[in-house]
Design an enzyme around this catalytic site. Sequence first.
Site, PDB file in Angstrom:
ATOM      1  N   ARG A   1       0.809  -1.234   0.000  1.00  0.00           N
ATOM      2  CA  ARG A   1       0.000   0.000   0.000  1.00  0.00           C
ATOM      3  C   ARG A   1       0.835   1.273   0.000  1.00  0.00           C
ATOM      4  O   ARG A   1       0.387   2.326   0.426  1.00  0.00           O
ATOM      5  CB  ARG A   1      -0.938   0.056   1.198  1.00  0.00           C
ATOM      6  CG  ARG A   1      -2.018  -0.990   1.137  1.00  0.00           C
ATOM      7  CD  ARG A   1      -3.154  -0.617   2.064  1.00  0.00           C
ATOM      8  NE  ARG A   1      -4.032  -1.747   2.212  1.00  0.00           N
ATOM      9  CZ  ARG A   1      -3.875  -2.688   3.116  1.00  0.00           C
ATOM     10  NH1 ARG A   1      -2.856  -2.611   3.967  1.00  0.00           N
ATOM     11  NH2 ARG A   1      -4.709  -3.675   3.173  1.00  0.00           N
TER      12      ARG A   1
ATOM     13  N   LYS B   1       3.817  11.897 -10.707  1.00  0.00           N
ATOM     14  CA  LYS B   1       2.986  11.046 -11.577  1.00  0.00           C
ATOM     15  C   LYS B   1       3.738   9.754 -11.836  1.00  0.00           C
ATOM     16  O   LYS B   1       4.869   9.780 -12.314  1.00  0.00           O
ATOM     17  CB  LYS B   1       2.725  11.754 -12.906  1.00  0.00           C
ATOM     18  CG  LYS B   1       1.671  12.829 -12.848  1.00  0.00           C
ATOM     19  CD  LYS B   1       1.341  13.253 -14.269  1.00  0.00           C
ATOM     20  CE  LYS B   1       0.387  14.410 -14.295  1.00  0.00           C
ATOM     21  NZ  LYS B   1       0.133  14.851 -15.682  1.00  0.00           N
TER      22      LYS B   1
ATOM     23  N   GLU C   1      11.721  19.036 -24.495  1.00  0.00           N
ATOM     24  CA  GLU C   1      11.043  19.391 -23.239  1.00  0.00           C
ATOM     25  C   GLU C   1      11.706  20.625 -22.604  1.00  0.00           C
ATOM     26  O   GLU C   1      11.041  21.436 -21.960  1.00  0.00           O
ATOM     27  CB  GLU C   1      11.043  18.219 -22.244  1.00  0.00           C
ATOM     28  CG  GLU C   1      10.462  16.897 -22.774  1.00  0.00           C
ATOM     29  CD  GLU C   1       8.971  16.920 -23.128  1.00  0.00           C
ATOM     30  OE1 GLU C   1       8.258  17.879 -22.764  1.00  0.00           O
ATOM     31  OE2 GLU C   1       8.511  15.968 -23.798  1.00  0.00           O
TER      32      GLU C   1
ATOM     33  N   LYS D   1       9.671  23.159 -13.308  1.00  0.00           N
ATOM     34  CA  LYS D   1       8.701  22.065 -13.166  1.00  0.00           C
ATOM     35  C   LYS D   1       8.218  21.989 -11.712  1.00  0.00           C
ATOM     36  O   LYS D   1       7.028  21.808 -11.449  1.00  0.00           O
ATOM     37  CB  LYS D   1       9.313  20.735 -13.613  1.00  0.00           C
ATOM     38  CG  LYS D   1       8.456  19.525 -13.260  1.00  0.00           C
ATOM     39  CD  LYS D   1       7.788  18.846 -14.431  1.00  0.00           C
ATOM     40  CE  LYS D   1       6.687  17.895 -13.973  1.00  0.00           C
ATOM     41  NZ  LYS D   1       6.571  16.673 -14.745  1.00  0.00           N
TER      42      LYS D   1
ATOM     43  N   GLU E   1      -3.012  18.094 -10.630  1.00  0.00           N
ATOM     44  CA  GLU E   1      -3.628  18.506 -11.891  1.00  0.00           C
ATOM     45  C   GLU E   1      -5.136  18.668 -11.733  1.00  0.00           C
ATOM     46  O   GLU E   1      -5.911  18.106 -12.501  1.00  0.00           O
ATOM     47  CB  GLU E   1      -3.301  17.471 -12.985  1.00  0.00           C
ATOM     48  CG  GLU E   1      -3.303  18.084 -14.372  1.00  0.00           C
ATOM     49  CD  GLU E   1      -2.590  17.199 -15.388  1.00  0.00           C
ATOM     50  OE1 GLU E   1      -1.490  17.562 -15.802  1.00  0.00           O
ATOM     51  OE2 GLU E   1      -3.143  16.146 -15.733  1.00  0.00           O
TER      52      GLU E   1
ATOM     53  N   ARG F   1      -1.425  22.873 -13.921  1.00  0.00           N
ATOM     54  CA  ARG F   1      -0.376  21.940 -14.328  1.00  0.00           C
ATOM     55  C   ARG F   1      -0.471  21.589 -15.813  1.00  0.00           C
ATOM     56  O   ARG F   1       0.508  21.165 -16.432  1.00  0.00           O
ATOM     57  CB  ARG F   1      -0.438  20.672 -13.441  1.00  0.00           C
ATOM     58  CG  ARG F   1       0.775  19.799 -13.550  1.00  0.00           C
ATOM     59  CD  ARG F   1       0.875  18.760 -12.453  1.00  0.00           C
ATOM     60  NE  ARG F   1       1.891  17.776 -12.820  1.00  0.00           N
ATOM     61  CZ  ARG F   1       2.372  16.843 -12.014  1.00  0.00           C
ATOM     62  NH1 ARG F   1       1.952  16.771 -10.777  1.00  0.00           N
ATOM     63  NH2 ARG F   1       3.289  15.997 -12.425  1.00  0.00           N
TER      64      ARG F   1
ATOM     65  N   ASN G   1       1.601  20.837 -20.859  1.00  0.00           N
ATOM     66  CA  ASN G   1       1.246  20.147 -22.103  1.00  0.00           C
ATOM     67  C   ASN G   1       1.408  21.032 -23.333  1.00  0.00           C
ATOM     68  O   ASN G   1       0.919  20.688 -24.402  1.00  0.00           O
ATOM     69  CB  ASN G   1      -0.204  19.662 -22.052  1.00  0.00           C
ATOM     70  CG  ASN G   1      -0.324  18.413 -21.214  1.00  0.00           C
ATOM     71  OD1 ASN G   1       0.645  17.684 -21.054  1.00  0.00           O
ATOM     72  ND2 ASN G   1      -1.499  18.187 -20.677  1.00  0.00           N
TER      73      ASN G   1
ATOM     74  N   HIS H   1       1.708  19.558 -26.720  1.00  0.00           N
ATOM     75  CA  HIS H   1       1.513  18.113 -26.602  1.00  0.00           C
ATOM     76  C   HIS H   1       0.230  17.581 -27.235  1.00  0.00           C
ATOM     77  O   HIS H   1       0.162  16.412 -27.579  1.00  0.00           O
ATOM     78  CB  HIS H   1       1.616  17.674 -25.138  1.00  0.00           C
ATOM     79  CG  HIS H   1       3.042  17.461 -24.701  1.00  0.00           C
ATOM     80  ND1 HIS H   1       3.972  18.479 -24.699  1.00  0.00           N
ATOM     81  CD2 HIS H   1       3.705  16.354 -24.272  1.00  0.00           C
ATOM     82  CE1 HIS H   1       5.135  18.006 -24.285  1.00  0.00           C
ATOM     83  NE2 HIS H   1       5.004  16.715 -24.018  1.00  0.00           N
TER      84      HIS H   1
ATOM     85  N   HIS I   1       0.806  14.392 -29.455  1.00  0.00           N
ATOM     86  CA  HIS I   1       0.161  13.096 -29.238  1.00  0.00           C
ATOM     87  C   HIS I   1      -0.589  12.644 -30.492  1.00  0.00           C
ATOM     88  O   HIS I   1      -0.583  11.464 -30.838  1.00  0.00           O
ATOM     89  CB  HIS I   1      -0.789  13.159 -28.040  1.00  0.00           C
ATOM     90  CG  HIS I   1      -0.062  13.325 -26.735  1.00  0.00           C
ATOM     91  ND1 HIS I   1      -0.610  13.987 -25.660  1.00  0.00           N
ATOM     92  CD2 HIS I   1       1.173  12.935 -26.343  1.00  0.00           C
ATOM     93  CE1 HIS I   1       0.264  13.985 -24.663  1.00  0.00           C
ATOM     94  NE2 HIS I   1       1.348  13.352 -25.055  1.00  0.00           N
TER      95      HIS I   1
ATOM     96  N   HIS J   1       8.495  10.717 -29.502  1.00  0.00           N
ATOM     97  CA  HIS J   1       7.794  11.732 -28.727  1.00  0.00           C
ATOM     98  C   HIS J   1       8.481  13.106 -28.838  1.00  0.00           C
ATOM     99  O   HIS J   1       7.843  14.112 -29.092  1.00  0.00           O
ATOM    100  CB  HIS J   1       7.689  11.303 -27.265  1.00  0.00           C
ATOM    101  CG  HIS J   1       6.999  12.303 -26.393  1.00  0.00           C
ATOM    102  ND1 HIS J   1       5.656  12.598 -26.503  1.00  0.00           N
ATOM    103  CD2 HIS J   1       7.474  13.116 -25.410  1.00  0.00           C
ATOM    104  CE1 HIS J   1       5.322  13.529 -25.618  1.00  0.00           C
ATOM    105  NE2 HIS J   1       6.412  13.862 -24.944  1.00  0.00           N
TER     106      HIS J   1
END
Length: 451
Positions: free
Chosen positions: A241, A263, A305, A333, A343, A348, A352, A355, A359, A371
Amino acid sequence: MVGAVDKHLAVIGFMGAGKSKLGRELARLTHRPFVDTDQEIEKRHGPIGELFERGEPEFRRIEEQVVAEALAGPTAVIALGGGAVLSEATRKRLRRTWITVDVDTAWSRVRDSGRPLARDREQFGRLFEERSDVYDLLAQGTGEDAESLLLESLHVIFSSEIACDAAVVADERVAQLHELPVVGGVTLTTHLVPAGEGAKTLAVVERLWSEVEIDRDGWIVGFGGGSTTDVAGFTAATYLRGVHWVAVPTTLVGMVDAAIGGKTGVNTEQGKNLAGAFHFPWEIRIDPRFLATLPDEERRAGMAEVVKTGLLAGKPLWEFPEDEMIRAAAAFKCAVVLSDPYERDGRRTILNLGHTFAHALEAGSGYELRHGDAVALGLLAALRLSGRPTDPVEDVLAPQPVRVDRDRTWDALLRDKKGAFNIVLLGDDGGFVTELPEADVRRALDELIAD
Ligand SMILES: NC(=O)c1ccc[n+]([C@@H]2O[C@H](COP(=O)([O-])OP(=O)(O)OC[C@H]3O[C@@H](n4cnc5c(N)ncnc54)[C@H](O)[C@@H]3O)[C@@H](O)[C@H]2O)c1
Ligand SMILES: [Zn+2]
């Protein structure tokens, strides 16, 4: 919770340390409210000098009250008066960050300020000595500028040395090329995972669940690029957990982006990153020396990036020497993550930038397009739609239109957007999200595609 996530960022330190200026800067960068307790006191009770004349105890009582109110409010950046931490009640309420400055600089800044406790150099020095211990005890991080404090506040550290026993989840290629330095006496057990994206599967996580042998106080270390830290972090989030973990990124993408911000996750048959959790690493240990072996195309992906971050931060980070570039990009960041850790309020989302297009192009190419190269093109589209010069992207990343199926790519973008064309654009104050007419988005996408 780790670091300053979900907590106030309180700036403490001696008078003259520059707490107000720094606090204001931190608040701007993290989009948090700013409270300067001295200013708040003066607003309510008049000049601090005059309050002091009435006796320090009375001033301290008022100060304690104002600090308590600020700490009870929404997550903010709070600059405290130099002596505020003398109150035991305030100390109990604090668990934050501080800044430090040496006594001479502090003195030169305040000597002519007319502050009540800064009229005599010797007394000032004595006070500094006395208070230093208190500051030392309370501080969870130290720094003299916003960048260092932001890095400290999410525990981004520029050294890769591991100081406690841990189960290391390592990218198999990275493990062949690099050894993780440890403090004497520390034992690491290594669990190899496939190089790169191949590690991000539930099968790998299941294997790690059964292979890793640590108890609830044990540590997991993720050693590799974003793929490895994503899967190591997710394993840490779910093992017993949840156990603590440390990220040691070895790619540029990892150092400026993937390893920072909590994340974690894996890919599913339905798509990328569809199973995961927010689980902040206890520390992110960055050692740019690992980049010496990074293949060119991976460095290019990282630079995409970096350019994205530099555009959002309003600084030409791509022109900085490598170490400074990584520090500044990582700090930015951190600031964005602190503004919206989960987010939720959309802040946040500015990360993107470019992006949505990237994508779509990746999907349209059947994931042949890398990418980083897709992001370079996506940034071009975002800058054009923002009415901004595209030269940083063209000069640094030199993206070329790609040969992909136009309709398939557009369909991918539609699926991703689910109806609303909310796109991140760049304005004078950085990134923001706005809804654009479908035709504009389609045209911007089309310009990225070669016939
Ligand atoms: N969690 C987040 O916030 C976040 C943010 C951005 C990206 N990501 C994820 O990160 C992943 C991409 O990560 P990445 O770009 O860091 O690459 P990666 O981890 O996929 O690694 C790319 C390749 O570089 C190799 N490599 C790594 N370090 C090396 C080194 N020092 N020397 C030589 N080779 C090395 C790897 O073995 C692999 O072959 C994606 O899955 C993406 O979804 C996550
Ligand atoms: Zn990206």
